[in-house]
Design a protein around this motif. Structure first.
Motif, PDB file in Angstrom:
ATOM      1  N   ARG A   1       1.682   6.358  -7.038  1.00 54.86           N
ATOM      2  CA  ARG A   1       0.583   7.201  -7.515  1.00 54.86           C
ATOM      3  C   ARG A   1       0.870   8.669  -7.231  1.00 54.86           C
TER       4      ARG A   1
ATOM      5  N   THR B   1      -0.386   0.794 -11.313  1.00 47.99           N
ATOM      6  CA  THR B   1       0.273   0.815 -10.003  1.00 47.99           C
ATOM      7  C   THR B   1      -0.278  -0.277  -9.100  1.00 47.99           C
ATOM      8  N   GLY B   2      -1.565  -0.600  -9.260  1.00 45.97           N
ATOM      9  CA  GLY B   2      -2.153  -1.684  -8.471  1.00 45.97           C
ATOM     10  C   GLY B   2      -1.527  -3.029  -8.805  1.00 45.97           C
TER      11      GLY B   2
ATOM     12  N   LYS C   1       1.701  -3.206  -6.973  1.00 44.57           N
ATOM     13  CA  LYS C   1       1.435  -3.462  -5.547  1.00 44.57           C
ATOM     14  C   LYS C   1       1.116  -4.934  -5.300  1.00 44.57           C
ATOM     15  N   GLU C   2       0.310  -5.517  -6.167  1.00 43.95           N
ATOM     16  CA  GLU C   2      -0.078  -6.916  -5.998  1.00 43.95           C
ATOM     17  C   GLU C   2       1.141  -7.829  -6.054  1.00 43.95           C
TER      18      GLU C   2
ATOM     19  N   ASN D   1      -4.733   1.432 -12.221  1.00 47.25           N
ATOM     20  CA  ASN D   1      -4.615  -0.004 -12.475  1.00 47.25           C
ATOM     21  C   ASN D   1      -3.169  -0.491 -12.538  1.00 47.25           C
TER      22      ASN D   1
ATOM     23  N   GLN E   1       0.830  -1.210   0.000  1.00 48.13           N
ATOM     24  CA  GLN E   1       0.000   0.000   0.000  1.00 48.13           C
ATOM     25  C   GLN E   1       0.864   1.260   0.000  1.00 48.13           C
TER      26      GLN E   1
ATOM     27  N   VAL F   1       2.386   1.624  -3.536  1.00 55.02           N
ATOM     28  CA  VAL F   1       1.457   2.109  -4.556  1.00 55.02           C
ATOM     29  C   VAL F   1       1.074   3.559  -4.281  1.00 55.02           C
TER      30      VAL F   1
END
Length: 580
Positions: free
Chosen positions: A100, A131-132, A135-136, A129, A93, A96
């Protein structure tokens, strides 16, 4: 952009550089990884404890110490696993959020020309999306991959110690599994990247349609937009099905291999137990270790798929972060009060070889009103864009006093300009938010806000709302009339107290009643300020100090209304059509 293309060949280097640039919380990430390693090592101990329990099982031989050790191992594993999961989620978190933040700061400082060629929905998809996806990978797949490797290596070593013959037979399943999974993983990565690009395009199309919903309905374009939307939905559906087909192969295939190996171990191990060459506890331990090998292997394909997606996302993130910001973020601060503004031989083109302005020159003395007139498409709005420094001229100079405006900081230059467009832009929020947009609100007393509203003839309708300045105006100010929006824009300009005023025919779209009110407000605003105005109706500029007539990107006449009427045939034709 050349460095980005070359980086595509460097594998993980761009991805690792991007991660390091975010200030990843190393303590949290390291602790989370360490926790996963501990739980993995504890998990490797559990089958050994189970073996001892099974082999020596009897009511009399149940050792409280052994039972306590097994319970403690499970509890320690559970607690550490929970803490590690939180720490790695925090890391993801934070990562990301930093990414962002970097992208948002960069986007806000990119030149207008960048957004001319980019769909807003695609840009939003990159910030949210892509950046997500990174993160994942950091939060879930990297820890699983590391702990999986440790689990596999540790389990194999312990299995070799327990029974090397059966271990070697069992290990045949690993290269078979990898041989099947790697090509499927590559195929999945290609499909996933296509899904990302299609999602970005679809988001842009949907966002554009929704933002222009009134145009769509007024044009009876529902069916056209429905077809376009459904085409995008079907393309996404196709990508989804292609992903589903691969998942439909991966899941059952891994299940088949896993159960085949388990069945073999049970049969072969059962024979070994029956002939006394292996204990029952060893067979149970074998099965438990087998699960610790098989399950990580099944996650590796998803890890490499996610890694490929993250590399693709990284390329797009780096592409945005590597763009050059607007020139002039740094520069001098100059008070333009009392200084003339000179435009000297300015030329500009949006596309190479297609000039929009060619050799434009004029001068605005302090306090004068300079109006631009001429046919549509002649370059008037482009001249405004150059004055606001949304674009830089291809050649020529714009100076304030003796200083080129390119030597001024953008913040200093634009803070001294008040712009009232033909259709005033409004942000979602309250009237107060829009009046104070871009202004340090803490320094503006309530009385000054109402004074600006009074000067713009806006206070009466604002007080008519139950919530006054705190009235929500909706997206793009949809709950206000055109005249109300224009008066709020004028009040905003009063609050900025600009030295230079720019007006793009601010009354062109208003009814006659609203036009009269707004025109009077504009006269108040123009008093004592250098003013540039674009005129679509000559009646609004007949009193200008000078009119610059632009045709085909060139100045074909400069003078007062009377001077141009007498000397410029095209201007005289315009005037006769509109004023006589």
């Amino acid at each position: 952009m050349a460095p980005i293309n070359s980086e595509k060949q460097d594998g993980l280097k761009p991805f690792m550089r991007l991660i390091r640039s975010t200030g990843i919380p190393k303590a949290a990430f390291g602790s989370g990884i360490a926790g996963f390693l501990i739980t993995t090592l504890v998990g490797l101990v559990i089958p050994l404890l189970t073996k001892e329990l099974v082999d020596g099982f009897s009511l009399e031989s149940l050792s409280p110490v052994l039972i306590a050790a097994i319970i403690a191992a499970f509890l320690i594993q559970t607690v550490i696993d929970g803490v590690s999961t939180y720490l790695l989620s925090y890391t993801g978190q934070k990562l990301v959020a930093d990414l962002r933040g970097k992208m948002w700061r960069k986007l806000l400082r990119l030149p207008v020309s960048h957004f001319d060629g980019e769909a807003s929905g695609g840009t939003v998809s990159r910030v949210v999306n892509d950046t997500g996806i990174v993160k994942e990978l950091i939060s879930n797949h990297v820890p699983q991959f590391i702990s999986g490797l440790i689990s596999i290596v540790g389990a194999v070593v312990l299995l070799l110690i327990l029974d090397w013959q059966m271990t070697l037979v069992m290990l045949i399943s690993i290269p078979v599994t990898m041989a099947l999974m790697i090509p499927l993983g590559r195929r999945m990565a290609k499909i996933s990247r296509g899904m990302q690009d299609e999602t970005a395009a679809f988001s842009g199309s949907i966002q554009q349609t929704i933002s222009e919903i009134r145009l769509m309905k007024a044009s009876n374009a529902e069916e056209d937009e429905e077809k376009k939307g459904m085409a995008g939905i079907l393309r996404l559906f196709d990508f989804g099905l292609r992903e589903a087909r691969i998942n439909a192969v991966i899941g059952p295939l891994m299940g088949l291999i896993m159960w085949a190996v388990i069945a073999f171990i049970i049969v072969y191990g059962g024979v070994r137990v029956a002939d006394g060459s292996m204990s029952t506890g060893t067979l149970v331990a074998f099965l438990l270790y087998l699960f610790q090998i098989v399950f990580p292997v099944t996650t590796f394909a998803m890890f490499f798929t996610q890694l490929q997606k993250a590399k693709g996302a990284t390329e797009r993130i780096i592409q945005i972060l590597s763009l050059d910001p607007e020139p002039g973020q740094q520069g001098n601060r100059v008070d333009v009060s009392g200084l003339p503004i000179t435009v000297e031989n300015v030329s500009f083109s949006y596309l190479s070889g297609e000039p929009v302005l060619n050799g434009i020159s004029f001068r605005a003395n302090p306090g004068e009103m300079i109006a631009f007139a001429g046919p549509s498409g002649g370059g008037k709005s482009t001249m405004f864009a150059l004055l606001e420094r949304f674009y830089e001229p291809d050649s020529g100079t714009i100076r304030v006093g003796d200083t080129p405006i390119t030597a001024l900081s953008l913040e200093s230059w634009r803070s001294q300009i008040g712009y009232v467009p033909q259709e005033s832009a409004m942000m979602s929020g309250t009237i107060r938010d829009n009046l104070l947009y871009g202004i340090e609100q803490d320094h503006i007393p309530e009385e000054k806000i109402w004074l600006a509203a009074d000067m713009a003839f806006a206070s009466e309708f604002i007080r008519g709302f139950p919530d006054g300045l705190n009235t929500e105006i909706g997206e793009r100010g949809i709950r206000l009339s055109g005249g109300q929006r224009q008066r709020i824009a004028i009040a905003r300009a009063f609050l900025r107290d600009p030295k230079i005023l720019m007006m793009d025919e601010a009354t062109a779209s208003l009814d006659s009643h609203s036009e009269g009110i707004v025109q009077e407000a504009l006269q108040r605003l123009m008093a004592g300020r250098t003013t540039f105005a674009i005129a679509h109706r000559l009646s609004t500029i007949v009193d200008a100090d000078r009119i610059v007539f632009i045709e085909g990107g060139q100045v074909t006449g400069i003078g007062t209304h009377r001077e141009l009427f007498d000397s410029h045939p095209v201007y005289r034709e315009y005037a006769e059509q509109q004023l006589i």
